[in-house]
Design an enzyme around this catalytic site. Sequence first.
Site, PDB file in Angstrom:
ATOM      1  N   LYS A 192       0.930  -1.069  -0.096  1.00 25.86           N
ATOM      2  CA  LYS A 192       0.081   0.059  -0.013  1.00 25.86           C
ATOM      3  C   LYS A 192       0.977   1.151   0.088  1.00 25.86           C
ATOM      4  O   LYS A 192       0.638   2.103  -0.681  1.00 25.86           O
ATOM      5  CB  LYS A 192      -0.885   0.142   1.163  1.00 25.86           C
ATOM      6  N   GLU A 198      10.492  -4.941   4.380  1.00 18.68           N
ATOM      7  CA  GLU A 198      10.725  -6.141   3.998  1.00 18.68           C
ATOM      8  C   GLU A 198      10.065  -6.299   2.466  1.00 18.68           C
ATOM      9  O   GLU A 198      11.088  -6.947   1.848  1.00 18.68           O
ATOM     10  CB  GLU A 198       9.582  -7.201   4.658  1.00 18.68           C
ATOM     11  N   GLY A 251      -4.893  -1.959   4.446  1.00 14.97           N
ATOM     12  CA  GLY A 251      -4.063  -3.013   4.219  1.00 14.97           C
ATOM     13  C   GLY A 251      -4.696  -4.404   4.263  1.00 14.97           C
ATOM     14  O   GLY A 251      -4.803  -5.222   3.589  1.00 14.97           O
ATOM     15  N   ARG A 252      -5.274  -4.652   5.640  1.00 13.07           N
ATOM     16  CA  ARG A 252      -5.945  -6.087   5.859  1.00 13.07           C
ATOM     17  C   ARG A 252      -7.165  -6.039   5.185  1.00 13.07           C
ATOM     18  O   ARG A 252      -7.965  -7.299   5.535  1.00 13.07           O
ATOM     19  CB  ARG A 252      -5.942  -6.076   7.390  1.00 13.07           C
ATOM     20  N   GLU A 337      -5.134  -7.145  14.608  1.00 13.94           N
ATOM     21  CA  GLU A 337      -4.502  -5.798  14.133  1.00 13.94           C
ATOM     22  C   GLU A 337      -5.782  -4.803  14.112  1.00 13.94           C
ATOM     23  O   GLU A 337      -5.601  -3.551  14.375  1.00 13.94           O
ATOM     24  CB  GLU A 337      -3.819  -6.008  12.784  1.00 13.94           C
ATOM     25  N   HIS A 368      -5.954 -34.013  16.815  1.00 16.42           N
ATOM     26  CA  HIS A 368      -5.061 -34.833  17.313  1.00 16.42           C
ATOM     27  C   HIS A 368      -3.971 -34.282  18.094  1.00 16.42           C
ATOM     28  O   HIS A 368      -2.821 -34.511  18.235  1.00 16.42           O
ATOM     29  CB  HIS A 368      -4.536 -35.812  16.264  1.00 16.42           C
ATOM     30  N   LYS A 482       8.848  -1.367  14.401  1.00 15.42           N
ATOM     31  CA  LYS A 482       9.570  -1.189  13.235  1.00 15.42           C
ATOM     32  C   LYS A 482      10.668   0.070  13.424  1.00 15.42           C
ATOM     33  O   LYS A 482      11.601   0.127  12.974  1.00 15.42           O
ATOM     34  CB  LYS A 482       8.626  -0.385  12.332  1.00 15.42           C
TER      35      LYS A 482
HETATM   36  O1  F6P Z   1       3.018  -3.266   9.727  1.00 13.78           O
HETATM   37  C1  F6P Z   1       1.789  -3.628   9.573  1.00 13.78           C
HETATM   38  C2  F6P Z   1       1.146  -3.027   8.111  1.00 13.78           C
HETATM   39  O2  F6P Z   1       1.041  -1.789   8.170  1.00 13.78           O
HETATM   40  C3  F6P Z   1      -0.001  -3.839   7.642  1.00 13.78           C
HETATM   41  O3  F6P Z   1      -1.259  -3.202   8.267  1.00 13.78           O
HETATM   42  C4  F6P Z   1      -0.213  -3.779   6.216  1.00 13.78           C
HETATM   43  O4  F6P Z   1      -0.947  -4.711   5.725  1.00 13.78           O
HETATM   44  C5  F6P Z   1       1.490  -4.342   6.196  1.00 13.78           C
HETATM   45  O5  F6P Z   1       2.057  -3.430   7.068  1.00 13.78           O
HETATM   46  C6  F6P Z   1       2.145  -4.177   4.863  1.00 13.78           C
HETATM   47  O6  F6P Z   1       2.024  -2.620   4.437  1.00 13.78           O
HETATM   48  P1  F6P Z   1       2.063  -2.081   3.162  1.00 13.78           P
HETATM   49  O7  F6P Z   1       1.110  -2.818   2.354  1.00 13.78           O
HETATM   50  O8  F6P Z   1       2.131  -0.658   3.015  1.00 13.78           O
HETATM   51  O9  F6P Z   1       3.636  -2.783   2.481  1.00 13.78           O
END
Ligand code: F6P
Length: 510
Positions: A192, A198, A251-252, A337, A368, A482
């Site tokens: 987003k 990452e 995002g979610r 979240e 199990h 972060k």
């Molecule tokens: O660290 C949490 C978060 O902001 C989530 O809410 C989001 O889905 C994810 O990181 C990834 O963020 P982005 O889509 O901006 O890379």
Amino acid sequence: MNTARDHVWKKLSLHQDPSLLELFAEDAGRLEKLSTRLDLGEVGILFDWSKTHLTDAYLDEFEELAEVSEFTEMRRKLFAGEVVNPTEGRAAEHSALRGVGKESSVEEAAALRDRMQFLVEAIHEGTLGDVKHLIHIGIGGSALGPALAVDALAREDPLVDVHVVSNIDGVALEEAFAACDPQTTLLAVASKTFTTIETMTNAASALKWLEQGGVSDPTGRVIALTAAPEKAVEWGVDETRILPFAESVGGRYSLWSSIGFPIAIAIGWEEFESMLAGAAAMDEHFRDTDGRANLPLRAAFADQYYTRIRGCQTRAVFCYDERLGLLPDYLQQLEMESNGKSVTAEGDPVDFPTAPITWGGVGTDAQHAVFQLLHQGTNLVPVDFIASIVPGDVLDPAHHRILLTNCFAQGAALTAGGNMSPDGKDPARAFPGDRPSATILCDDLDPATLGALIAFHEHRTFANAVLMGINPFDQFGVELGKKMAQDIEAGGVEFDPSTTALLKAAGLFD
Ligand code: F6P
């Protein structure tokens, strides 16, 4: 503090709770009241909440709680595209992506979707050459939805082989590289913000891999899925291969947007639209149905009852369907979240538990492993069972019959309890019973059903937040860690002795 809400909670906590079996015995209409089917065209989903402790009296009071929590007004605001995320001054317009919401947002989403359809179909038609693999790079909300939907819907004969990579641990990316040929691979960079460390680090390494694999124009193989198109351009992606989505999509909640690109690539455009249509059917149900008949709201009533009145600290989801193996992970982010908060939407500290811990797995495997605690442990854990009547396999029907009978048997055993010893007296073999469960029984796990299932949980999460008076749409809790990671990279910052020692032990700090 909302004193009207406190007043209703006082009444709610005064009830004497009959057992589940007593509830069934006392009310012949219980099943009909609490087990409801939602039709989605050719298929449907049964939502059975009758094995929870909700009673008519509780439901009356929870409806009062919804009223004093201004549920109807909050829901109107949600669908009208008004601000429902006050800390960030934003709307939450994921339903507009499914065609249900503010008119201008629905139109804007449709235009962006057309653009995505054009690219998806062009890829399927071979305009970008021979595309056999897609490595989708994203994390959190930019990965969990695509991973879930691709795993659920594209196990057999995907149109393109999709690999979702989220972790910064290079092992994850290497695994995808090993399964793909750089000459026939596209990269989707999903973020987003287009700044997440990452994702950007993984994307850079994937570009290198393409280059080392002899691809002459690696960035020409990248599709950017983002709400920050200008950042993708800066990063080198050509404007024609950027699929934007609106800032008002969290995002979610974003798998319905261009973040769902790998889903459409794997299952085809029509099927992707069918997933959106299933979610839209749930949107309309949630928007237009009042009180206890509203399925996500009814589920939220039960959630609030177990968390707040019975003190349950966790909620478990067991999918008796291998294809939904990633659903508990997806719901963990969605629910934890969103509602893992300690202040109200007005910023006051809460004096009640908010989101429980969501966890779960697949049945029958989990039986199990962890079901021991569900049946005989000291924690009361409300369980959701999810299953499909139509099997996902073509083997001997015995497989699916055993799967479903086990699913239903677990719910029955949790409800009834009993004693497995010959004389019925051995306490080690005693099952207390009266343990709650809900069952979501799908006719078939097709794209529309998956869409409706996910949208049900989105609205359930929203309804829970409204009943608690918290903001489900921000997530500041992810920020501090972060920042500290950035501080470590930057150096010169002091940490607690344990962290400093760990950094030294790992050779990250002199
Ligand atoms: O660290 C949490 C978060 O902001 C989530 O809410 C989001 O889905 C994810 O990181 C990834 O963020 P982005 O889509 O901006 O890379």
